[in-house]
Scaffold this active site. Structure first.
Site: not given
Length: 195
Positions: A14-16, A170
């Site tokens: 995942d990025m954010d 996250d």
């Protein structure tokens, strides 16, 4: 905590909030949007929606507060505000270290609920884009997290079976998406990894 990824052929990040600490910028953009459109700003609830595309969050806001807003206008406003804060996000070291260690040894992908423009800007700005094989954004799937489609498409583009991949996430929404895709999930919390 060090995590063992030796059993996997592919890593999907995942990025954010997982690779790049953009959550403060996202929250600031949502707070400014809430002021403009006169809806309550619940930081904890907005944070829990992490991984979901902005327009879907706006639709959830509409249902949660029974307010008459145009979700597309709200999403466009928030996305525009966030675009000005994009360079505020910094690398999350624990996950970036794993990505760098596996570069050239394993297949690497990004699976994000962010829109395509912001995702590529962020990945480029932080020097991540040249390290990954595949990027899947909100524009690439119809059913977003907690549905598994983002991660399934990433695995497919990597040429791997879901069981050969592990996801780094996250948020609970992201974890649900990973598990629904039949993938293991390593969680990122407060700069630490938890298998």
């Amino acid at each position: 905590m060090a995590v063992d990824v030796s059993n996997y052929k592919g890593l999907i990040f995942d990025m954010d909030g997982t690779l790049i600490d953009t959550m403060p910028s996202h929250l600031r953009a949502w707070e400014q949007t809430a002021e403009q459109f006169h809806f309550p700003f619940d930081q904890e609830w907005i944070h829990s929606m992490g991984g979901m595309p902005t327009q879907k969050v706006a639709m959830q806001l509409q249902a949660r507060y029974h307010i008459d807003i145009d979700p597309q206008k709200v999403a466009d406003t928030k996305t525009g505000l966030f675009a000005h804060l994009i360079e505020d996000g910094s690398i999350i070291k624990c996950t970036f270290d794993v990505l760098k260690q596996c570069y050239g040894e394993k297949k690497l992908a990004i699976g994000t609920g962010s829109n395509q423009t912001n995702a590529f800007k962020l990945l480029e700005h932080n020097g991540i884009l040249p390290l990954v094989d595949v990027v899947v954004t909100a524009a690439d799937v119809i059913n977003h997290k907690p549905n598994p489609d983002t991660f399934l498409l990433a695995a497919q583009k990597l040429g791997l079976k879901p069981s050969e991949c592990v996801v780094f996430e996250d948020t609970e929404i992201g974890r649900q998406a990973a598990l629904a895709a039949g993938m293991d999930c390593i969680m990122v919390k407060d700069g630490q990894l938890y298998a």
